[in-house]
Scaffold this motif. Structure first.
Motif, short mmCIF file in Angstrom:
data_model
loop_
_atom_site.label_atom_id
_atom_site.label_comp_id
_atom_site.label_asym_id
_atom_site.label_seq_id
_atom_site.Cartn_x
_atom_site.Cartn_y
_atom_site.Cartn_z
N ALA A 1 0.83 -1.19 0.00
CA ALA A 1 0.00 0.00 0.00
C ALA A 1 0.87 1.25 0.00
O ALA A 1 2.02 1.22 0.43
N TYR A 2 0.31 2.32 -0.50
CA TYR A 2 1.00 3.60 -0.45
C TYR A 2 1.03 4.10 0.98
O TYR A 2 0.13 3.83 1.77
N ALA B 1 -7.12 -1.65 22.79
CA ALA B 1 -8.03 -2.31 21.86
C ALA B 1 -7.27 -3.32 21.00
O ALA B 1 -6.10 -3.08 20.65
N PRO B 2 -7.89 -4.45 20.67
CA PRO B 2 -7.22 -5.45 19.82
C PRO B 2 -6.80 -4.84 18.49
O PRO B 2 -7.51 -4.00 17.92
N SER B 3 -5.64 -5.23 18.00
CA SER B 3 -5.14 -4.69 16.73
C SER B 3 -4.27 -5.74 16.05
O SER B 3 -3.81 -6.70 16.67
N GLY B 4 -4.04 -5.56 14.75
CA GLY B 4 -3.21 -6.49 14.00
C GLY B 4 -3.32 -6.23 12.51
O GLY B 4 -4.01 -5.31 12.07
N TYR B 5 -2.62 -7.06 11.72
CA TYR B 5 -2.67 -6.92 10.27
C TYR B 5 -2.34 -8.26 9.63
O TYR B 5 -1.73 -9.14 10.24
N ARG C 1 -12.46 -7.69 12.56
CA ARG C 1 -13.37 -6.67 12.08
C ARG C 1 -12.68 -5.32 12.09
O ARG C 1 -12.78 -4.54 11.13
N ASN C 2 -11.96 -5.02 13.16
CA ASN C 2 -11.21 -3.75 13.24
C ASN C 2 -10.13 -3.70 12.17
O ASN C 2 -9.85 -2.63 11.60
N TRP D 1 -8.51 -1.20 6.53
CA TRP D 1 -8.15 -1.22 5.11
C TRP D 1 -8.66 0.03 4.38
O TRP D 1 -8.20 0.33 3.28
N CYS D 2 -9.62 0.72 4.98
CA CYS D 2 -10.25 1.87 4.31
C CYS D 2 -9.30 3.07 4.31
O CYS D 2 -8.62 3.34 5.30
N THR D 3 -9.29 3.77 3.20
CA THR D 3 -8.49 4.98 3.09
C THR D 3 -9.27 6.17 3.65
O THR D 3 -10.50 6.18 3.65
N ALA D 4 -8.56 7.16 4.13
CA ALA D 4 -9.21 8.36 4.68
C ALA D 4 -9.79 9.20 3.54
O ALA D 4 -9.23 9.24 2.44
N PRO D 5 -10.93 9.88 3.78
CA PRO D 5 -11.73 9.84 5.00
C PRO D 5 -12.56 8.55 5.07
O PRO D 5 -13.18 8.17 4.08
N VAL D 6 -12.58 7.91 6.22
CA VAL D 6 -13.29 6.64 6.38
C VAL D 6 -14.78 6.90 6.56
O VAL D 6 -15.18 7.79 7.31
N ASN D 7 -15.61 6.14 5.86
CA ASN D 7 -17.06 6.22 6.04
C ASN D 7 -17.67 4.83 5.96
O ASN D 7 -16.97 3.84 5.67
N ASN D 8 -18.96 4.73 6.20
CA ASN D 8 -19.61 3.42 6.24
C ASN D 8 -19.57 2.71 4.89
O ASN D 8 -19.45 1.49 4.83
#
Length: 354
Positions: free
Chosen positions: A2-3, A149-153, A254-255, A260-267
């Motif tokens: 990813a960039y 909060a749980p995190s990972g990749y 789920r988090n 994976w969403c690029t900013a600005p994040v929306n639904n």
């Protein structure tokens, strides 16, 4: 990748000659540019046969900043400049690529203490020759810290590539040193978070270019000798609802999908990310395998989350006034509908019989 594209890149590995560490020479990294290989890095070899090649993104981009990764090969020469060994190519490498151990007396396809093999056929059962196969290891890197909060990749490691022969069969050997530390091959237990997960993709050549043809489902709890045939698999069905238990296991993923969403994040971006996750033959079954959950339940859990986001988009004012307990109730209802009725959108919900 990813960039933004990382500035600094490395390739590391170990060389030996008939099982003995090799150090009498130099090692090079060549990048494929406009159909020709160009040298972008060189290094000496340590007494134990280890090496590390270092180069920058500018070395492989060569002015084309749209390139996200190089297509490289490793080349070994003696001190007189005679070529001793050349690897296969590596595409989509990590910016810190580990290529494992190589014996310079063996061909690239013969190197390694592990192998992935199988047969490539079409839907009619006919063999397919000259199909490119790329093998991978996929695993989830948990970066959670106690109290946070749980995190990972998700991390994908290329194990190598090869081609199917005239009989449709293929084989690709690789070094177990490429696999993440702590993951197990040949485990006697079917489930768990410490298993090696393997999969492979096929590419077909047309007009001088390779196009993705298929991805075989991920093999959780991989073996040293792992057979992967390119055939369709049926999905396991289950109708037992265990939402609360699932949420405690799957929320970290789920988090991760949300991230994976690029900013600005929306639904809407989150919904698209969920669709990409559910349509993946790799990361989706990895989650199910690591947590010992049948795929139909993981599918229903993420579909429920997608419908919750759809509800937020449809009624933003009303939804904003809901308490957390009410939100969880909607989640549980959507989970049951997704699991039992296969509902995935609010539109399909209106079509379900009472």
């Amino acid at each position: 990748m990813a960039y933004p594209v990382p500035t600094d890149w490395t390739v590391s590995g170990t060389l030996n000659k008939n099982g003995v560490p090799f150090s009498e020479g130099k090692v090079y990294a060549d990048n494929l540019n406009n159909g020709e290989f160009e040298q972008i890095a060189e290094s000496g070899i340590s007494a134990d046969g280890s090496f590390t090649l270092t180069y920058s993104r500018g070395n492989f981009q060569n002015g084309d900043e749209s390139l996200e990764f190089p297509t490289i090969r490793i080349r070994v020469e003696d001190y007189q400049g005679n070529n001793l060994w050349t690897s296969n190519t590596y595409r989509e490498p990590s910016s810190a690529l580990k290529v494992g151990a190589f014996d310079i007396l063996k061909s690239p396809d013969q190197n390694g203490d592990c192998r992935i093999f199988g047969t490539v056929k079409n839907e009619q059962g006919n063999i397919l020759a000259n199909i490119k196969i790329i093998a991978y290891c996929l695993h989830f890197v948990d970066t959670s810290v106690d109290g946070e909060a749980p995190s990972g990749y998700f991390e994908k490691i290329i194990l190598g590539e090869t081609f199917s022969g005239s009989d449709g069969k293929y084989e690709r050997r690789y070094s177990s040193s490429l696999l993440p530390v702590g993951l197990l091959l040949d485990s006697k237990e079917d489930y768990g978070k410490n298993k090696v997960s393997l999969y492979a993709e096929t590419y077909e050549e047309k007009d001088g270019k390779y196009y993705h043809k298929s991805t075989e489902h991920l093999v959780f709890n991989g073996k040293t000798e792992q057979e992967i045939n390119f055939t369709l698999k049926s999905q396991q069905e289950s109708f037992e609802c265990e939402y609360a238990k699932l949420d405690s296991m799957l929320r970290v993923y789920r988090n991760t999908v949300d991230s994976w969403c690029t900013a600005p994040v929306n639904n809407t971006k989150k919904i698209n990310a969920i669709n990409a996750f559910l349509n993946s033959n790799t990361v989706f079954p990895l989650v199910a395998g690591r947590e010992r959950v049948v795929e139909s339940k993981v599918l229903a859990y993420f579909r429920a989350y997608s419908m919750l986001l759809q509800l937020q988009n449809r009624y933003p004012d009303d939804y904003g006034s809901l308490e957390l307990e009410t939100e969880n109730s909607w989640f549980e209802i959507f989970f049951a509908l997704a699991l039992r009725e296969g509902v995935s959108t609010l539109y399909k919900l209106t079509k379900v019989k009472p």
